[in-house]
Write a protein that holds these residues in place. Structure first.
Motif, short mmCIF file in Angstrom:
data_model
loop_
_atom_site.label_atom_id
_atom_site.label_comp_id
_atom_site.label_asym_id
_atom_site.label_seq_id
_atom_site.Cartn_x
_atom_site.Cartn_y
_atom_site.Cartn_z
N GLU A 45 0.81 -1.22 0.00
CA GLU A 45 0.00 0.00 0.00
C GLU A 45 0.84 1.26 0.00
OE1 GLU A 45 0.60 -1.30 4.25
OE2 GLU A 45 -0.01 -2.27 2.38
N SER A 46 2.12 1.18 0.34
CA SER A 46 2.99 2.36 0.37
C SER A 46 3.80 2.54 -0.92
CB SER A 46 3.94 2.29 1.56
OG SER A 46 4.78 1.16 1.48
N SER A 47 3.65 1.62 -1.87
CA SER A 47 4.37 1.72 -3.14
C SER A 47 3.84 2.89 -3.95
CB SER A 47 4.22 0.42 -3.94
OG SER A 47 4.76 -0.68 -3.23
N ASN A 85 13.82 7.01 -3.92
CA ASN A 85 13.63 6.43 -2.59
C ASN A 85 13.04 5.04 -2.76
OD1 ASN A 85 10.60 6.43 -2.07
ND2 ASN A 85 10.91 8.61 -2.53
N ASP A 86 13.05 4.26 -1.69
CA ASP A 86 12.69 2.85 -1.77
C ASP A 86 11.22 2.60 -2.07
OD1 ASP A 86 15.29 2.12 -1.28
OD2 ASP A 86 14.99 1.79 0.88
N GLU A 87 10.37 3.61 -1.92
CA GLU A 87 8.94 3.42 -2.15
C GLU A 87 8.53 3.67 -3.60
OE1 GLU A 87 7.30 1.98 -0.02
OE2 GLU A 87 8.49 2.28 1.79
N ASP A 137 16.45 -4.22 -17.24
CA ASP A 137 16.00 -3.82 -15.91
C ASP A 137 15.22 -2.51 -15.97
OD1 ASP A 137 17.17 -6.01 -14.79
OD2 ASP A 137 18.93 -4.95 -14.02
N ALA A 138 14.20 -2.41 -15.13
CA ALA A 138 13.38 -1.21 -15.05
C ALA A 138 14.17 -0.04 -14.47
CB ALA A 138 12.16 -1.49 -14.18
N ASP A 139 13.70 1.18 -14.75
CA ASP A 139 14.36 2.39 -14.25
C ASP A 139 13.35 3.27 -13.52
OD1 ASP A 139 17.02 2.05 -15.24
OD2 ASP A 139 16.29 2.54 -17.25
N LEU A 140 13.86 4.09 -12.62
CA LEU A 140 13.03 5.10 -11.99
C LEU A 140 12.77 6.25 -12.96
CD1 LEU A 140 14.45 5.50 -8.36
CD2 LEU A 140 12.26 4.50 -9.03
N LEU A 168 5.40 12.61 -11.60
CA LEU A 168 4.42 12.51 -10.53
C LEU A 168 4.26 11.05 -10.11
CD1 LEU A 168 2.19 13.60 -8.65
CD2 LEU A 168 0.60 13.42 -10.58
N HIS A 169 4.42 10.80 -8.82
CA HIS A 169 4.21 9.47 -8.26
C HIS A 169 3.16 9.56 -7.15
CE1 HIS A 169 8.14 8.92 -10.15
NE2 HIS A 169 8.03 7.60 -9.97
#
Length: 332
Positions: A52-54, A177-179, A190-193, A206-207
């Motif tokens: 739920e915090s992702s 950040n980890d979330e 591999d996926a990227d931020l 926007l996240h």
């Protein structure tokens, strides 16, 4: 069709589209009735599970946030009318190029403008005579809100909406950040931020969590009334979510509010299915987020993925409509 069938459908499309993550939150009658999280933050080995915090990158779904800022500007007469000519607000764009373009055209994707890679803006079709999903109108309206208010539209929304509503996990992120959930472009890599260099709303960084995405929809469903108070004036929400498009010759052209897709007469080129009631509205992004609001059923559905490009290739609209149809039938 049962609620578990919606979850199964979400998981099926996640696998077919090679997304590593999924989330689904359904709010019915102002209560969360479904909350589902599946998969991982990335397609790399050892990635953390989705919870739920992702926080997912919502890509173009951020237009609904810009749309609310535009609605504020209209309500407060900083923009006098949707039918005002753009040349009255954008003195640094070529006046002949803008021609008869209005604010209405800019917020409903009917402006006919496009932009080359070198930044040159050109015209594809006469304003109001067609529909095309481009980026130049988003740039323009983002700049305009900053000009009118002296702050960026994310700053405006943070003070007026996010803080009163308690949205503390919705932000334009510039640092990892980890979330934050990474985005997959190529399933073999591999996926990227997808973070940005600024938080002024000019970049697609926007996240938000699935819960807060759903609450954003629920704010609109309740016409701005949340937590026992009118956080946003009712008229502002109505401006954003009712059909504002010009009249098109092609009846299959999508209808829009202030960037939201709005169900009017069902249209084949729309992303909203024909079984979804009139007056419903939806926003989505290329990374997979979908936010569907069905006032007739007092319903909000937030769906999240982390894969560039919606499933279905050239036939992607079919699957977008199919999901909204499934939701509409389930809660009918």
């Amino acid at each position: 069709m049962a609620l578990k069938d919606i979850i199964s459908y979400v998981e099926e499309i996640m696998a077919l589209n090679h997304s590593s993550a999924s989330a689904l939150v359904v709010i019915k009658d102002n209560k969360i009735v479904v909350e589902h999280y599946g998969g991982y933050h990335s397609n790399s080995v050892g990635s953390k599970p989705i919870t739920e915090s992702s926080k997912f990158n919502v890509a173009s779904a951020r237009k609904s946030y810009l749309g609310l800022a535009v609605a504020f500007a209209l309500y407060e007469k900083k923009i006098k009318s949707l039918d005002d000519y753009a040349v009255n607000y954008f003195d640094y764009y070529d006046k002949e190029l803008l021609a008869n373009t209005t604010i209405r055209h800019l917020v409903t994707h009917s402006h006919g403008l496009h932009q080359k890679e070198d930044g040159t803006v050109y015209r594809e079709f006469d304003a109001g005579k067609g529909w095309a999903y481009r980026g130049i109108n988003i740039i323009m309206m983002t700049e305009l809100i900053k000009k009118l208010y002296g702050v960026s539209f994310p700053e405006l929304l943070r003070e007026r909406v996010f803080l009163p509503l308690g949205l503390c996990e919705t932000a334009w992120y510039t640092n990892p950040n980890d979330e934050l959930v990474k985005v997959i472009e190529n399933p073999d890599e591999d996926a990227d931020l997808l973070i940005g260099t600024t938080n002024n709303g000019s970049e697609p960084n926007l996240h938000t969590t699935a819960r807060e995405f759903a609450l954003w929809g629920n704010l609109h469903l309740n016409e701005g009334y949340m937590k026992g108070k009118q956080i946003v004036p009712k008229e502002v929400i109505q401006l954003a979510t009712k059909v504002q498009s010009p009249k098109y010759e092609d009846k299959n052209t999508p209808r829009n509010g202030l960037f939201w897709y709005v169900q009017d007469t069902p249209a084949l080129k729309s992303e909203i299915g024909e079984r979804v009631p009139k007056g419903s509205y939806q926003i989505l992004g290329i990374t997979g987020p979908t936010l569907l609001v069905i006032p007739q059923h007092n319903l909000v559905v937030a769906k999240m993925y982390n894969k560039q490009y919606n499933y279905g290739g050239d036939n992607y609209l079919y699957y977008l409509r199919e999901f909204s149809n499934i939701v509409a039938v389930t809660f009918n």
